[in-house]
Write a protein that holds these residues in place. Structure first.
Motif, mmCIF file in Angstrom:
data_model
loop_
_atom_site.group_PDB
_atom_site.id
_atom_site.type_symbol
_atom_site.label_atom_id
_atom_site.label_comp_id
_atom_site.label_asym_id
_atom_site.label_seq_id
_atom_site.Cartn_x
_atom_site.Cartn_y
_atom_site.Cartn_z
ATOM 1 N N GLY A 271 0.816 -1.210 0.000
ATOM 2 C CA GLY A 271 0.000 0.000 0.000
ATOM 3 C C GLY A 271 0.844 1.252 0.000
ATOM 4 N N TYR A 272 0.303 2.325 0.578
ATOM 5 C CA TYR A 272 0.977 3.625 0.553
ATOM 6 C C TYR A 272 0.708 4.344 1.869
ATOM 7 C CZ TYR A 272 3.221 7.446 -1.975
ATOM 8 O OH TYR A 272 4.112 8.400 -2.411
ATOM 9 N N THR A 273 1.726 5.079 2.357
ATOM 10 C CA THR A 273 1.637 5.796 3.629
ATOM 11 C C THR A 273 1.859 7.285 3.426
ATOM 12 O OG1 THR A 273 2.416 3.881 4.889
ATOM 13 C CG2 THR A 273 2.597 6.035 5.952
ATOM 14 N N ILE A 274 1.025 8.083 4.039
ATOM 15 C CA ILE A 274 1.188 9.541 4.080
ATOM 16 C C ILE A 274 1.347 9.931 5.543
ATOM 17 C CG2 ILE A 274 0.151 11.780 3.600
ATOM 18 C CD1 ILE A 274 -1.405 10.478 1.351
ATOM 19 N N ARG A 275 2.442 10.628 5.862
ATOM 20 C CA ARG A 275 2.704 11.052 7.236
ATOM 21 C C ARG A 275 2.757 12.572 7.292
ATOM 22 N NH1 ARG A 275 6.824 12.131 11.042
ATOM 23 N NH2 ARG A 275 6.491 11.056 13.048
ATOM 24 N N GLU A 276 1.945 13.164 8.154
ATOM 25 C CA GLU A 276 1.838 14.617 8.277
ATOM 26 C C GLU A 276 2.231 15.032 9.685
ATOM 27 O OE1 GLU A 276 -2.258 15.079 7.348
ATOM 28 O OE2 GLU A 276 -1.907 15.213 5.181
ATOM 29 N N ALA A 277 3.273 15.877 9.781
ATOM 30 C CA ALA A 277 3.723 16.385 11.073
ATOM 31 C C ALA A 277 3.003 17.686 11.396
ATOM 32 C CB ALA A 277 5.233 16.611 11.057
ATOM 33 N N THR A 284 5.866 10.856 2.290
ATOM 34 C CA THR A 284 5.094 9.760 1.699
ATOM 35 C C THR A 284 6.038 8.626 1.357
ATOM 36 O OG1 THR A 284 5.323 10.665 -0.533
ATOM 37 C CG2 THR A 284 3.382 11.337 0.736
ATOM 38 N N SER A 285 5.503 7.402 1.372
ATOM 39 C CA SER A 285 6.342 6.245 1.080
ATOM 40 C C SER A 285 5.470 5.049 0.760
ATOM 41 C CB SER A 285 7.245 5.924 2.271
ATOM 42 O OG SER A 285 7.908 4.689 2.098
ATOM 43 N N PRO A 286 5.910 4.203 -0.176
ATOM 44 C CA PRO A 286 5.228 2.912 -0.344
ATOM 45 C C PRO A 286 5.344 2.096 0.944
ATOM 46 C CG PRO A 286 6.693 3.364 -2.193
ATOM 47 C CD PRO A 286 7.001 4.377 -1.145
ATOM 48 N N SER A 287 4.335 1.308 1.228
ATOM 49 C CA SER A 287 4.328 0.442 2.400
ATOM 50 C C SER A 287 4.172 -0.994 1.932
ATOM 51 C CB SER A 287 3.182 0.820 3.345
ATOM 52 O OG SER A 287 3.102 -0.068 4.430
ATOM 53 N N ALA A 288 5.076 -1.857 2.365
ATOM 54 C CA ALA A 288 5.038 -3.246 1.901
ATOM 55 C C ALA A 288 5.529 -4.183 2.996
ATOM 56 C CB ALA A 288 5.899 -3.425 0.656
ATOM 57 N N TYR A 289 4.959 -5.378 3.002
ATOM 58 C CA TYR A 289 5.364 -6.406 3.957
ATOM 59 C C TYR A 289 5.103 -7.765 3.323
ATOM 60 C CZ TYR A 289 5.397 -9.388 8.118
ATOM 61 O OH TYR A 289 5.664 -10.380 9.023
ATOM 62 N N GLY A 290 6.112 -8.625 3.374
ATOM 63 C CA GLY A 290 5.966 -9.963 2.837
ATOM 64 C C GLY A 290 6.677 -10.975 3.709
ATOM 65 N N GLN A 291 6.003 -12.068 4.017
ATOM 66 C CA GLN A 291 6.611 -13.129 4.815
ATOM 67 C C GLN A 291 6.308 -14.479 4.176
ATOM 68 O OE1 GLN A 291 5.269 -14.578 8.918
ATOM 69 N NE2 GLN A 291 7.128 -13.434 9.436
ATOM 70 N N PHE A 292 7.366 -15.273 3.992
ATOM 71 C CA PHE A 292 7.255 -16.602 3.401
ATOM 72 C C PHE A 292 7.797 -17.618 4.408
ATOM 73 C CE2 PHE A 292 7.759 -13.464 0.103
ATOM 74 C CZ PHE A 292 6.796 -13.804 -0.834
ATOM 75 N N VAL A 293 7.009 -18.638 4.693
ATOM 76 C CA VAL A 293 7.386 -19.667 5.654
ATOM 77 C C VAL A 293 7.393 -21.014 4.943
ATOM 78 C CG1 VAL A 293 6.828 -20.792 7.832
ATOM 79 C CG2 VAL A 293 6.339 -18.351 7.532
ATOM 80 N N ALA A 307 10.244 -5.986 4.243
ATOM 81 C CA ALA A 307 9.312 -4.937 4.639
ATOM 82 C C ALA A 307 9.859 -3.563 4.287
ATOM 83 C CB ALA A 307 9.019 -5.017 6.133
ATOM 84 N N GLN A 308 8.936 -2.653 4.047
ATOM 85 C CA GLN A 308 9.257 -1.234 3.891
ATOM 86 C C GLN A 308 8.156 -0.426 4.548
ATOM 87 O OE1 GLN A 308 10.982 0.352 0.279
ATOM 88 N NE2 GLN A 308 9.516 2.056 0.289
ATOM 89 N N ALA A 309 8.531 0.553 5.369
ATOM 90 C CA ALA A 309 7.537 1.310 6.118
ATOM 91 C C ALA A 309 8.074 2.689 6.453
ATOM 92 C CB ALA A 309 7.141 0.570 7.388
#
Length: 442
Positions: A271-277, A284-293, A307-309
């Motif tokens: 997804g995508y993240t918007i951070r406002e101070a 702003t930054s792409p948001s990603a998470y993947g886990q393989f077991v 992951a990216q956050a």
């Protein structure tokens, strides 16, 4: 601290001065048919037990006690670790507890003292009806020098040396079945960070609030997809100029959980993240998470996490920057060599770049990147702003050999390397730790 530690050592020595007649029963136990080695207290780590305890006593060598580049302290260190667990499974209710207490001596190579860590995890689940389930959890940590913690999305986040701290996270959630294939879930959490040293507490004491709403759809018995929204608010005790450290983040992302076969499963978010101070700056930054077991053998598992956050900036930089973007990779392996020998290894790599300087990027002058009371100023290239970064590499290798169900030998090696584009902002260092010990399990 040093005197208390010395008294404990002397007391231990006096404890071994026992008359020979008191030692005779112990010699008899070692030679009798019913000896300690033949007592089968429990299966080590048996998940079917409702409670259990384990104690590990180890000794090792640390080449950088204080995690610093200049004048590192090194020497032998001893460690005692006590782990307790308990669970209460009922028909519609389950509660679990895990507590870990660790003590390391000495804390300082010259002055002695001890280093303590308390880690408590509580969980509870209640099935209200076939369509509604509730959950609650709490994690409490009182420790020294956090190195790597997990962010709201499960990604690894670097936290630098900052003295003793207290961290408490309380969360709760519910999941409701709207239809045979549709589920709605709501999860929330609150956490608090408190540092015990004034220099760290002034910039880093803060609280975080998080809420996540998810609509989940069951494609088949092995696949679930979802649409998710997460809200995060960071509130600092000292929010800096124009309250630049306080911020609100919005993340919209898709999720996929898939079990390909009995051995392989995956969990993916994107997804995508918007951070406002509060000072008006935005990241702003792409948001990603993947886990393989992958379960490749009896009691043998390998796990890969990417992951990216975007999150609030961590210890050491929150005085100058409000946010950081983290990209992480974690590879974990738990390999059963034989019925008695097990190998555990993991590699963690984190790349963090710091954004949203507290001046909002509007000032063309030099940016302070050092710490109080001796800040270091560097001019922004081309009249813009700088984006310093750091890289963290953590390696761990562990061996566990079970002599009996209740006693095993352990050996661990840890390597930590922190590099930085701005040493005046983030102090780089390397650290090697090796230890060996005995674990008793009941």
């Amino acid at each position: 601290m040093a005197r208390r530690g010395q008294r404990k050592v002397r007391g231990a020595k006096r404890g071994w001065r026992v008359p020979f007649q008191w030692a005779a029963p112990f010699l008899f136990l070692l030679t009798a048919r019913v000896s300690l080695a033949q007592w089968d207290f429990t299966h080590a780590g048996d998940p079917n037990r409702l409670w259990g305890a384990a104690v590990t006593e180890s000794v090792g060598y640390d080449d950088n006690f204080n995690a610093t580049q200049k004048n590192p302290e090194s020497g032998e260190r001893s460690s005692t670790d006590v782990r307790l667990r308990a669970s209460v499974p009922l028909e519609r209710f389950f509660a679990g507890m895990q507590y870990d207490y660790n003590i390391i001596y000495p804390r300082d190579a010259k002055f002695g003292g001890i280093e303590e860590t308390h880690n408590l995890n509580l969980t509870a689940n209640y099935t209200v009806s076939p369509r509604l389930a509730l959950s609650a959890s709490e994690t409490f940590i009182n420790s020294l020098d956090p190195k790597l913690v997990q962010g709201a999305g499960g990604e690894a986040v670097t936290v630098l040396q900052s003295g003793t701290y207290i961290y408490d996270n309380v969360g709760g959630g519910l999941i409701y079945s709207l239809a045979p294939r549709w589920n709605l879930s709501l999860n929330g959490s609150w956490d608090i960070w408190r540092y015990q040293e004034a220099a760290s507490a002034s910039n880093n004491d803060h609280e975080d609030y998080s809420a996540t709403v998810s609509a989940l759809y069951l494609l088949d018995t092995r696949t679930t997809v979802g649409l998710n929204y997460q809200y995060v608010q960071n509130v600092f005790v000292n929010a800096g100029p124009n309250n630049g450290l306080d911020a609100v983040s919005h993340t919209l992302y898709l999720s996929l959980v898939r079990r390909f076969n009995p051995r392989l499963s995956a969990s993916l978010n994107g997804g995508y993240t918007i951070r406002e101070a509060q000072d008006g700056s935005q990241s702003t930054s792409p948001s990603a998470y993947g886990q393989f077991v992958y379960n490749y053998g009896p009691e043998s598992t390998i796990t890969l996490t990417l992951a990216q956050a975007l999150s609030s900036a961590t210890v050491g930089v929150t005085g100058e920057f409000s946010a950081q973007q983290n990209t992480s990779l974690v590879l974990q392996m738990n390999h059963r060599v034989s019925a008695r020998l097990r190998v555990i290894g993991d590699i963690t790599y984190v790349y963090s770049s710091f954004t949203q300087p507290l001046n909002g990027g509007s000032a063309a002058g030099p940016i302070p990147i050092g710490g109080f009371p001796d800040p270091t100023f560097i001019p922004p290239p081309g009249g813009g702003t700088v984006t310093p970064n750091d890289q963290t590499l953590v390696l761990h290798l562990g061996l566990n050999y079970a002599f009996r169900n209740w006693i095993s030998a352990v050996m661990d090696y840890d390597y930590t390397q922190l590099s930085s584009s701005e040493p005046a902002l983030i102090q780089p260092y390397t650290r090697n730790q090796i230890s060996t010990g005995i674990t008793l399990t009941y």
